[in-house]
Design a protein around this motif. Structure first.
Motif, PDB file in Angstrom:
ATOM      1  N   ILE A  75       0.890  -1.254   0.085  1.00 43.43           N
ATOM      2  CA  ILE A  75      -0.043   0.072   0.003  1.00 43.43           C
ATOM      3  C   ILE A  75       0.821   1.168  -0.022  1.00 43.43           C
ATOM      4  O   ILE A  75       0.267   2.389   0.045  1.00 43.43           O
ATOM      5  CB  ILE A  75      -0.956  -0.165   1.169  1.00 43.43           C
ATOM      6  CG1 ILE A  75      -0.091  -0.007   2.534  1.00 43.43           C
ATOM      7  CG2 ILE A  75      -2.036  -1.199   1.030  1.00 43.43           C
ATOM      8  CD1 ILE A  75      -0.945  -0.111   3.756  1.00 43.43           C
ATOM      9  N   SER A  76       2.209   1.026  -0.194  1.00 42.38           N
ATOM     10  CA  SER A  76       2.938   2.251  -0.115  1.00 42.38           C
ATOM     11  C   SER A  76       2.853   3.209  -1.283  1.00 42.38           C
ATOM     12  O   SER A  76       2.678   2.885  -2.345  1.00 42.38           O
ATOM     13  CB  SER A  76       4.290   1.906   0.162  1.00 42.38           C
ATOM     14  OG  SER A  76       5.323   2.734  -0.384  1.00 42.38           O
ATOM     15  N   THR A  77       2.930   4.524  -0.914  1.00 41.82           N
ATOM     16  CA  THR A  77       2.802   5.562  -1.993  1.00 41.82           C
ATOM     17  C   THR A  77       4.195   6.193  -2.309  1.00 41.82           C
ATOM     18  O   THR A  77       4.330   7.043  -3.285  1.00 41.82           O
ATOM     19  CB  THR A  77       1.771   6.598  -1.649  1.00 41.82           C
ATOM     20  OG1 THR A  77       2.123   7.208  -0.497  1.00 41.82           O
ATOM     21  CG2 THR A  77       0.394   5.816  -1.563  1.00 41.82           C
ATOM     22  N   SER A  78       5.143   5.838  -1.571  1.00 40.59           N
ATOM     23  CA  SER A  78       6.350   6.395  -1.871  1.00 40.59           C
ATOM     24  C   SER A  78       7.107   5.871  -3.272  1.00 40.59           C
ATOM     25  O   SER A  78       6.659   4.978  -3.708  1.00 40.59           O
ATOM     26  CB  SER A  78       7.368   5.899  -0.818  1.00 40.59           C
ATOM     27  OG  SER A  78       8.522   6.136  -0.892  1.00 40.59           O
ATOM     28  N   ASP A  79       7.839   6.906  -3.641  1.00 45.60           N
ATOM     29  CA  ASP A  79       8.824   6.595  -4.957  1.00 45.60           C
ATOM     30  C   ASP A  79       9.754   6.026  -4.663  1.00 45.60           C
ATOM     31  O   ASP A  79      10.435   5.483  -5.829  1.00 45.60           O
ATOM     32  CB  ASP A  79       9.148   7.977  -5.523  1.00 45.60           C
ATOM     33  CG  ASP A  79       7.849   8.820  -6.054  1.00 45.60           C
ATOM     34  OD1 ASP A  79       6.888   8.289  -6.275  1.00 45.60           O
ATOM     35  OD2 ASP A  79       7.953   9.939  -6.008  1.00 45.60           O
ATOM     36  N   GLN A  80      10.275   5.472  -3.732  1.00 49.89           N
ATOM     37  CA  GLN A  80      11.524   4.609  -3.036  1.00 49.89           C
ATOM     38  C   GLN A  80      11.230   3.782  -2.107  1.00 49.89           C
ATOM     39  O   GLN A  80      10.765   4.032  -1.256  1.00 49.89           O
ATOM     40  CB  GLN A  80      12.723   5.735  -2.796  1.00 49.89           C
ATOM     41  CG  GLN A  80      13.048   6.740  -3.819  1.00 49.89           C
ATOM     42  CD  GLN A  80      14.316   7.161  -3.620  1.00 49.89           C
ATOM     43  OE1 GLN A  80      15.601   7.192  -4.052  1.00 49.89           O
ATOM     44  NE2 GLN A  80      14.720   7.810  -2.333  1.00 49.89           N
ATOM     45  N   LEU A  81      11.514   2.382  -2.594  1.00 50.81           N
ATOM     46  CA  LEU A  81      11.232   1.313  -1.749  1.00 50.81           C
ATOM     47  C   LEU A  81      12.484   0.613  -1.322  1.00 50.81           C
ATOM     48  O   LEU A  81      13.286   0.263  -2.327  1.00 50.81           O
ATOM     49  CB  LEU A  81      10.173   0.310  -2.472  1.00 50.81           C
ATOM     50  CG  LEU A  81       8.966   0.789  -2.893  1.00 50.81           C
ATOM     51  CD1 LEU A  81       8.010  -0.385  -3.451  1.00 50.81           C
ATOM     52  CD2 LEU A  81       8.139   1.450  -1.950  1.00 50.81           C
ATOM     53  N   CYS A  82      12.735   0.543  -0.192  1.00 51.92           N
ATOM     54  CA  CYS A  82      13.887  -0.332   0.241  1.00 51.92           C
ATOM     55  C   CYS A  82      13.318  -1.584   0.907  1.00 51.92           C
ATOM     56  O   CYS A  82      12.363  -1.559   1.620  1.00 51.92           O
ATOM     57  CB  CYS A  82      14.659   0.406   1.368  1.00 51.92           C
ATOM     58  SG  CYS A  82      16.159  -0.100   1.499  1.00 51.92           S
ATOM     59  N   PHE A  83      14.273  -2.756   0.755  1.00 52.25           N
ATOM     60  CA  PHE A  83      13.738  -3.868   1.313  1.00 52.25           C
ATOM     61  C   PHE A  83      14.874  -4.590   2.045  1.00 52.25           C
ATOM     62  O   PHE A  83      15.941  -4.859   1.433  1.00 52.25           O
ATOM     63  CB  PHE A  83      13.214  -5.043   0.413  1.00 52.25           C
ATOM     64  CG  PHE A  83      12.037  -4.576  -0.437  1.00 52.25           C
ATOM     65  CD1 PHE A  83      10.798  -4.885  -0.479  1.00 52.25           C
ATOM     66  CD2 PHE A  83      12.450  -3.776  -1.833  1.00 52.25           C
ATOM     67  CE1 PHE A  83       9.687  -4.386  -1.179  1.00 52.25           C
ATOM     68  CE2 PHE A  83      11.366  -3.467  -2.516  1.00 52.25           C
ATOM     69  CZ  PHE A  83       9.865  -3.805  -1.996  1.00 52.25           C
ATOM     70  N   LEU A  84      14.531  -5.076   3.573  1.00 51.74           N
ATOM     71  CA  LEU A  84      15.624  -5.521   4.226  1.00 51.74           C
ATOM     72  C   LEU A  84      15.265  -6.897   4.575  1.00 51.74           C
ATOM     73  O   LEU A  84      14.116  -7.027   5.232  1.00 51.74           O
ATOM     74  CB  LEU A  84      15.692  -4.776   5.730  1.00 51.74           C
ATOM     75  CG  LEU A  84      16.632  -5.047   6.358  1.00 51.74           C
ATOM     76  CD1 LEU A  84      18.125  -5.079   6.083  1.00 51.74           C
ATOM     77  CD2 LEU A  84      16.740  -4.239   7.949  1.00 51.74           C
ATOM     78  N   ILE A  85      15.822  -7.814   3.880  1.00 54.68           N
ATOM     79  CA  ILE A  85      15.196  -9.122   3.934  1.00 54.68           C
ATOM     80  C   ILE A  85      16.460 -10.308   4.219  1.00 54.68           C
ATOM     81  O   ILE A  85      17.752  -9.985   3.848  1.00 54.68           O
ATOM     82  CB  ILE A  85      14.594  -9.623   2.678  1.00 54.68           C
ATOM     83  CG1 ILE A  85      15.631  -9.677   1.446  1.00 54.68           C
ATOM     84  CG2 ILE A  85      13.557  -8.568   2.638  1.00 54.68           C
ATOM     85  CD1 ILE A  85      15.005 -10.127   0.273  1.00 54.68           C
TER      86      ILE A  85
END
Length: 578
Positions: A75-85
């Motif tokens: 549901i994020s509206t951000s233009d930048q997504l970071c994934f810590l996995i």
């Protein structure tokens, strides 16, 4: 209540630097994606992340919102997504689905994946297969060691036991040999690397020290526990950090539960006496009392209330008749007595569907202590289990057999035959014939023979005084000394494996201790030689940590426990059910 350490015990190194290094590296990686971004965190990384870099720290470095990885549309509206996995194929495929869904919707975003503790080629291959390799930047956060307390360091890898089988002995030996060529002062005198499969009995036994019981009932995660309303006496839950900074917890963490209430009662009386000092004070004395003592007393009062609440919850669950019968059955299995009665108890437990995990735990304990189940018992118990809990657990029995936790005795595989085979293997060591032969024996248990040679089950002639324990067996009510801890004790006493030839033949693995001592007299050793690092590959229990702390107090050692994760019987078996 708490046992005082010897005055000549050395001081432990400060491991807080490990946490700072991990935090600084994570911040550096986040800043590689400049500007505001949303951070998606895998569930089992949330607790470690909270210990290293809390929400306010992340906000300072332009993390706008935090989400848990849930394998569904975001549901994020951000233009930048970071994934810590973690480097898991399933999670990478989900990220590909997110990126491809954005492409289909005509939405442009920047994506960054931070793998921890390292990234794998297989994960990058998935990105390439899914056509988004060029759209995503990848990096790795080499977070390996997290200090949970002054003497506990964890890798927080709960799936290590299931996903890996690692023996680091050869690597360690090479490093020791290399180190001997350098003239430098050692800061740690002894190093032990213990693979969990050397001792499966200990994590299969019910924990009865306070910290172990808190973990069993409330689930300690990354040194924190969440106490519900039944403990806090309010309508809210409360997350509490459990370490040596909590003075009340530090006094009772290693104690047998039967001693905890008496200590807490005395603590409450002492606290009331400290509060009562206010009576008859003049204004100046009251001012001093408020500024110097009152805050500490209130903090201690809060912690005392929480641990009393937790103890009451434990009392309700762990002092019932069923639990007492469970402990009696465990002790009989450890001693090798009344096996027919034990099997009848297990059958009743299965047929009443009391707890699937508890039933499996007792089955595994029976199998390991008896070097496997008799064929007729194995077939009967397996059939009853599948009828009670479902035929889908055929795979569970397969997994347990592969790990050597629940096996059927083979015709002619008596203990004497097994010991003869192991002895022959040890003699063939120089011929390089160990690999295939040991693989066939690795799933066999030699618990009964080891128990006799190391006196793991103390004689029950005298009543065991849990208030003044005489050995490490107190962590299991005097019934059993953990094999892992007994091995450490024996090697330290001998300054090596001298005199333990019979034991090493039964362990199904080479000796795993690297020692740096100058003789058996502890007093003659330097501080560094009396600091012992013990690393458990595949997890350790709070009971083992308590036992090592007891051994350290008695013998003048300080133990540093490094583990891939904190485990118990539930976690050990649940890993095989997935």
């Amino acid at each position: 209540m708490a046992h005082s350490a010897r005055r000549d015990c050395p001081e432990l190194p400060d491991f807080s630097l490990l946490k700072r290094l991990a935090r600084d590296q994570l911040i550096y990686l986040l800043e590689q994606l400049p500007g505001k971004k949303d951070l998606f965190i895998e569930a089992d990384l949330m607790s470690p992340l909270d210990r290293i870099a809390n929400v306010s720290t992340l906000k300072q470095h332009e993390v706008d919102k935090l989400y848990k990885v849930e394998y569904k549309p975001i549901i994020s509206t951000s233009d930048q997504l970071c994934f810590l996995i973690r480097p898991r194929i399933q999670t990478v495929k989900w990220i590909c689905d997110v990126a491809n869904a954005d492409k289909a919707a005509g939405k442009f975003r920047r994506y960054k994946i931070i793998f921890t503790p390292q990234k794998f080629y297989a994960c990058e291959a998935v990105l390439e297969e899914q056509g988004i390799f060029g759209d995503v930047t990848t990096d790795e956060w080499a977070f390996y060691l997290l200090p949970l307390d002054d003497d506990i360091i964890s890798l927080e890898l709960p799936e290590f036991f299931r996903d890996n089988f690692l023996m680091a002995y050869e690597s360690c030996r090479d490093q020791v040999a290399e180190g001997e060529q350098r003239a430098q002062k050692a800061e740690i005198g002894n190093v032990f690397l213990i693979d969990r499969d050397v001792d499966f009995v200990t994590p299969l036994c019910s924990q009865v020290v306070y910290e172990g019981l808190v973990d069993d009932i409330f689930k300690i995660k990354c040194g924190c526990v969440e106490f519900g309303p039944e403990v806090t006496s309010s309508d809210k839950s409360l997350k509490v950090m459990l370490n040596s900074q909590d003075k009340v917890f530090n006094e009772i963490r290693n104690e047998h539960f039967s001693n905890v209430f008496s200590f807490l009662s005395q603590k409450a009386r002492n606290l009331q006496t400290a509060y009562d000092k206010r009576r008859g004070m003049d204004i100046k004395q009251i001012k001093t009392f408020v500024s110097e003592e009152l805050k500490g007393l209130k903090q201690e009062h809060r912690l005392l209330s929480l641990h009393i609440g937790a103890s009451e919850s434990i009392m309700k669950k762990k002092t019932k008749q069923d639990f007492q019968e469970m402990l009696k059955t465990e002790h009989s299995l450890l001693e090798g007595f009344e096996l027919r009665e034990c099997i009848s108890f297990i059958e009743e437990h299965i047929n009443r569907q009391v707890s699937m995990i508890e039933s499996l735990r007792l089955l595994c304990l029976l199998s390991i202590t008896e070097n496997g189940l008799l064929p007729k018992d194995y077939r009967s118990l397996k059939a009853q289990f599948l009828q009670s809990y479902g035929v889908e657990h055929l795979l569970t029995f397969y997994n347990l057999r592969q790990m050597g936790l629940l096996v059927e005795q083979q015709p002619g595989e008596t203990l004497t035959v097994m010991e003869t085979k192991v002895g022959k293997l040890v003699n063939d060591k120089t011929a390089g014939k160990l690999t295939d032969a040991f693989s066939s024996l690795a799933k066999k248990s030699n618990f009964r023979a080891l128990s006799r040679r190391l006196n793991l089950v103390p004689k029950s002639d005298d009543e065991y005084d849990l208030r003044v324990p005489k050995d490490m067996a107190y962590i299991f009510s005097g019934a059993y000394v953990p094999l892992s801890c007994k091995l450490i004790e024996q090697v330290l006493e001998r300054d090596g494996w001298t005199g333990l030839d019979e034991v090493t033949r039964l362990l199904n693995c080479p000796e795993f201790a690297a020692t740096a001592g100058n003789g058996p007299d502890v007093k003659a050793k330097s501080d560094s030689q009396r600091i012992v690092l013990v690393m458990f590959l595949g997890g350790c229990t709070f009971s083992e940590i308590s036992a090592l702390r007891f051994l350290g107090r008695e013998r003048g050692y300080k133990f540093i426990v490094v583990t891939t994760a904190i485990t118990n019987s539930s976690r050990l078996l649940e890993a095989l059910l997935r």
